[in-house]
Design a protein around this motif. Structure first.
Motif, PDB file in Angstrom:
ATOM      1  N   THR A 329      -7.294  11.103  -5.890  1.00 54.94           N
ATOM      2  CA  THR A 329      -6.391  11.388  -4.779  1.00 54.94           C
ATOM      3  C   THR A 329      -6.435  12.812  -4.262  1.00 54.94           C
ATOM      4  O   THR A 329      -5.745  13.123  -3.289  1.00 54.94           O
ATOM      5  CB  THR A 329      -4.934  11.088  -5.194  1.00 54.94           C
ATOM      6  N   TYR A 340      -6.103   8.564   0.143  1.00 51.80           N
ATOM      7  CA  TYR A 340      -5.692   7.173  -0.042  1.00 51.80           C
ATOM      8  C   TYR A 340      -6.943   6.314   0.143  1.00 51.80           C
ATOM      9  O   TYR A 340      -7.491   6.234   1.242  1.00 51.80           O
ATOM     10  CB  TYR A 340      -4.622   6.779   0.975  1.00 51.80           C
ATOM     11  N   PRO A 350      -3.324  -2.548   1.998  1.00 53.06           N
ATOM     12  CA  PRO A 350      -2.747  -1.877   0.835  1.00 53.06           C
ATOM     13  C   PRO A 350      -2.663  -0.358   0.989  1.00 53.06           C
ATOM     14  O   PRO A 350      -1.744   0.280   0.462  1.00 53.06           O
ATOM     15  CB  PRO A 350      -3.698  -2.270  -0.300  1.00 53.06           C
ATOM     16  N   ALA A 354       0.762   1.752   0.794  1.00 50.03           N
ATOM     17  CA  ALA A 354       0.945   2.881  -0.130  1.00 50.03           C
ATOM     18  C   ALA A 354       1.455   4.112   0.609  1.00 50.03           C
ATOM     19  O   ALA A 354       2.339   4.834   0.107  1.00 50.03           O
ATOM     20  CB  ALA A 354      -0.373   3.191  -0.832  1.00 50.03           C
ATOM     21  N   ALA A 357       5.097   3.492   1.383  1.00 48.05           N
ATOM     22  CA  ALA A 357       5.933   3.598   0.190  1.00 48.05           C
ATOM     23  C   ALA A 357       6.160   5.054  -0.202  1.00 48.05           C
ATOM     24  O   ALA A 357       7.275   5.453  -0.565  1.00 48.05           O
ATOM     25  CB  ALA A 357       5.290   2.831  -0.962  1.00 48.05           C
ATOM     26  N   ASP A 358       5.111   5.877  -0.120  1.00 43.96           N
ATOM     27  CA  ASP A 358       5.268   7.302  -0.463  1.00 43.96           C
ATOM     28  C   ASP A 358       6.198   7.997   0.524  1.00 43.96           C
ATOM     29  O   ASP A 358       7.026   8.839   0.137  1.00 43.96           O
ATOM     30  CB  ASP A 358       3.903   7.983  -0.489  1.00 43.96           C
TER      31      ASP A 358
END
Length: 368
Positions: A329, A340, A350, A354, A357-358
């Motif tokens: 990362t 990502y 996905p 992600a 979500a972060d």
């Protein structure tokens, strides 16, 4: 690069190469391995298999296959392929040396100065010497390698930095002690003692992961109208369509809309056609007001990273560029960048989830 093989194996090789070029990677790998069972000394098959393994991120396997190909036929294509594979693993000293083969491949379209009556710099003492840096490749490459300009100056060099016109103002402000000139039409500068291609700087400087200059190095003379208060995220969903891997790295309009939907606050399109930026200096002035940049693998990643701005970069699993290494990362080139990566399904969904979500957890920073 061809080794004599029987007609049946030749047809199998031709089909495997066609599958590789059409991204039918499973079929291509099966075909190439069948060819190598029949003709283990086919340098073409070994080179193509190494190329496939590199594109799919299996770098150690790619390295082994390309070394075998190189032992059979040391072509520029295989030397460059091995160099990129080593660089993707952070094995910079050997990788940089092989990277020079890019200029020997006509299809790459990466010319070097011809009939230039001055020597190429290969690490000689630069104290009191004038060196000119020639631009090459895309905007991102030029931004990435411009970081070495102060290192040359610290060695006592008088530096002339040539660049594409839309980078001139940005570089002139960022490197005020260098002679920054737009490489367009006839360009005049004092006779140099040496010249070097931008991508050729790391090798003679002995650059390793440990010595890589990673501090922010870009500043802008431009100003930008003040943006409204609150969270502001810059977005870049497409790279240059001329990039050979653009079909994998850029988002479709539908994917871009899906990404935009998970971004909170004010979302600002960094495409100059949309923003009205005249050049990279203007875009840098816009980015300076932002809290975060979210981008595909494009020049925006290098611009934001070179400024030290938090930047989240979306990487395709296919053909990911060597400069992002095989690390999860983070990036040693840009400490403010967070990566990502797509999974084995080659899907952006996905990755977008992600990022969403972060952000929902309140994360805004760079590398981790």
């Amino acid at each position: 690069m061809m080794t004599l093989i029987d007609p049946g194996t030749g047809r199998l090789l031709a089909q495997a190469i066609a599958d590789l070029e059409a991204d039918r990677l499973v079929q291509a790998e099966q075909g190439l391995r069948r060819v190598l069972l029949a003709a283990p000394k086919s340098s073409e098959a070994r080179h193509r298999l190494g190329q496939l393994l590199y594109r799919t991120g299996r770098y150690s396997q790619a390295e082994a296959e390309l070394r075998r190909a190189l032992a059979i036929a040391p072509t520029p294509e295989t030397r460059l392929g091995l160099g990129l594979t080593l660089m993707a693993q952070g094995q910079y000293p050997e990788g940089w040396a092989l990277y020079g083969a890019r200029h020997e491949i006509a299809a790459k379209g990466l010319p070097r100065p011809q009939d230039f009556p001055h020597p190429e710099w290969r690490g000689e003492d630069l104290n009191g010497k004038h060196i000119v840096i020639f631009p090459e490749q895309g905007f991102g490459d030029q931004i990435q390698f411009a970081r070495f300009t102060p290192q040359l100056q610290a060695l006592g060099a008088d530096v002339t930095l040539l660049c594409r016109p839309t980078l001139e103002r940005l570089f002139a402000h960022s490197f005020p002690d260098a002679r920054v000139l737009a490489a367009a039409g006839a360009v005049e500068f004092p006779d140099p003692d040496y010249w070097v291609m931008a991508g050729g700087l790391p090798a003679p400087l002995g650059t390793t992961l440990e010595t890589l200059p990673a501090q922010p190095y870009l500043t802008t003379p431009s100003t930008w109208p003040t943006l409204p208060p609150g969270l502001k995220i810059g977005l870049a969903t497409r790279g240059s369509p001329t990039n050979g891997n653009d079909r994998h790295r850029s988002l479709t309009p539908e994917q871009a809309a899906e990404l935009t939907a998970v971004l909170p606050g004010q979302v600002i399109d960094l495409d100059p056609v949309v923003s009205g930026a005249r050049d990279f200096a203007d875009t840098a002035a816009l980015i300076a007001q932002l809290d975060l940049v979210v981008t595909v693998d494009s020049s925006m990643a290098h611009l934001a990273g070179g400024m030290g701005k938090p930047c989240w970069v979306m990487l395709s699993v296919l053909g990911v560029d060597w400069r992002w290494l095989d690390r999860a990362t983070d990036s040693p080139w840009y400490p403010s960048v967070r990566l990502y990566r797509q999974g084995a399904d080659h899907a952006w969904g996905p990755v977008i989830a992600a990022i969403g979500a972060d952000l929902a957890r309140g994360e805004i920073g760079g590398g981790r």
